[in-house]
Design a protein around this motif. Structure first.
Motif, PDB file in Angstrom:
ATOM      1  N   GLN A 150       3.012  53.073  18.240  1.00 31.91           N
ATOM      2  CA  GLN A 150       2.372  52.410  17.100  1.00 31.91           C
ATOM      3  C   GLN A 150       1.129  51.651  17.520  1.00 31.91           C
ATOM      4  O   GLN A 150       0.107  51.699  16.833  1.00 31.91           O
ATOM      5  CB  GLN A 150       3.353  51.443  16.415  1.00 31.91           C
ATOM      6  CG  GLN A 150       4.389  52.143  15.584  1.00 31.91           C
ATOM      7  CD  GLN A 150       5.228  51.163  14.787  1.00 31.91           C
ATOM      8  OE1 GLN A 150       4.814  50.032  14.545  1.00 31.91           O
ATOM      9  NE2 GLN A 150       6.398  51.589  14.373  1.00 31.91           N
ATOM     10  N   GLU A 171       8.367  53.326  20.894  1.00 38.99           N
ATOM     11  CA  GLU A 171       7.866  53.276  19.519  1.00 38.99           C
ATOM     12  C   GLU A 171       6.751  52.235  19.384  1.00 38.99           C
ATOM     13  O   GLU A 171       5.725  52.479  18.748  1.00 38.99           O
ATOM     14  CB  GLU A 171       9.014  52.976  18.550  1.00 38.99           C
ATOM     15  CG  GLU A 171       8.591  52.909  17.097  1.00 38.99           C
ATOM     16  CD  GLU A 171       8.026  54.210  16.531  1.00 38.99           C
ATOM     17  OE1 GLU A 171       7.386  54.148  15.468  1.00 38.99           O
ATOM     18  OE2 GLU A 171       8.196  55.286  17.148  1.00 38.99           O
ATOM     19  N   SER A 221       3.251  46.076  10.668  1.00 45.70           N
ATOM     20  CA  SER A 221       3.840  47.391  10.893  1.00 45.70           C
ATOM     21  C   SER A 221       4.667  47.440  12.175  1.00 45.70           C
ATOM     22  O   SER A 221       5.438  48.359  12.373  1.00 45.70           O
ATOM     23  CB  SER A 221       2.746  48.464  10.925  1.00 45.70           C
ATOM     24  OG  SER A 221       1.931  48.267  12.060  1.00 45.70           O
ATOM     25  N   ILE A 222       4.513  46.457  13.050  1.00 46.51           N
ATOM     26  CA  ILE A 222       5.316  46.384  14.272  1.00 46.51           C
ATOM     27  C   ILE A 222       6.283  45.218  14.104  1.00 46.51           C
ATOM     28  O   ILE A 222       5.849  44.076  14.004  1.00 46.51           O
ATOM     29  CB  ILE A 222       4.425  46.178  15.510  1.00 46.51           C
ATOM     30  CG1 ILE A 222       3.462  47.351  15.665  1.00 46.51           C
ATOM     31  CG2 ILE A 222       5.291  46.031  16.764  1.00 46.51           C
ATOM     32  CD1 ILE A 222       2.380  47.124  16.696  1.00 46.51           C
TER      33      ILE A 222
END
Length: 159
Positions: A153, A149, A13-14
């Motif tokens: 996250q 961001e 997801s990163i």
């Protein structure tokens, strides 16, 4: 089958390109930085020679505390030979800041940019982004937003 939400899923997801911020300080075209000038510029910017034969910016000015970012020679193998800095030249240096494990990635990033700009000024070079294009205010801001961001996250995934 229940979907697994393990470390591999979290890492996906990163985006991987966000995990390390890379800046380059390059000499003018056809020129090289001289070793002694480079050494002096590094030390005057709080960088300390250390592991892997490269320079590191630590949390504390005395070289203690965790490493916030590192500076390697742009030429392979990326190391510096302190014994031969008087005869050493390089077309540039690469600043690397892994985001993982930093207590305050945004603060470390501000230090990274400031250090790159100071080195370029002292050495008569230019600051480049990860693609070796001139570092612009827009690129600096873009990296800043990516770090915000990433931090958001990471916080969401670990809490």
């Amino acid at each position: 089958v229940v979907p697994q939400h393990d470390a591999a899923t979290r890492e996906e997801s990163i985006p991987s390109h966000l995990e390390v911020i890379v800046l380059h300080v390059m000499a003018k075209m056809g020129k090289n930085f001289q070793g002694n000038e480079l050494l002096e510029a590094m030390l005057s910017n709080g960088l300390r020679y250390g592991s892997m034969h490269i320079f590191h910016h630590h949390q504390n000015p005395d070289g203690s505390g965790p490493v916030h970012f590192s500076v390697a020679n742009s030429v392979k193998p990326g190391t510096f030979d302190l014994e031969n800095m008087d005869s050493f030249t390089s077309p540039g240096v690469t600043l690397l800041m892994p985001l993982e494990g930093l207590a305050d990635p945004l603060d470390c990033y501000e230090q990274l940019v400031k250090t790159a700009q100071n080195l370029a000024k002292l050495l008569g070079g230019g600051v480049k982004d990860e693609t070796r294009s001139a570092l612009t205010k827009q690129t600096i801001e873009h990296y800043r937003q990516q770090i915000i961001e990433y931090t958001r996250q990471s916080f969401t995934l670990t809490h």
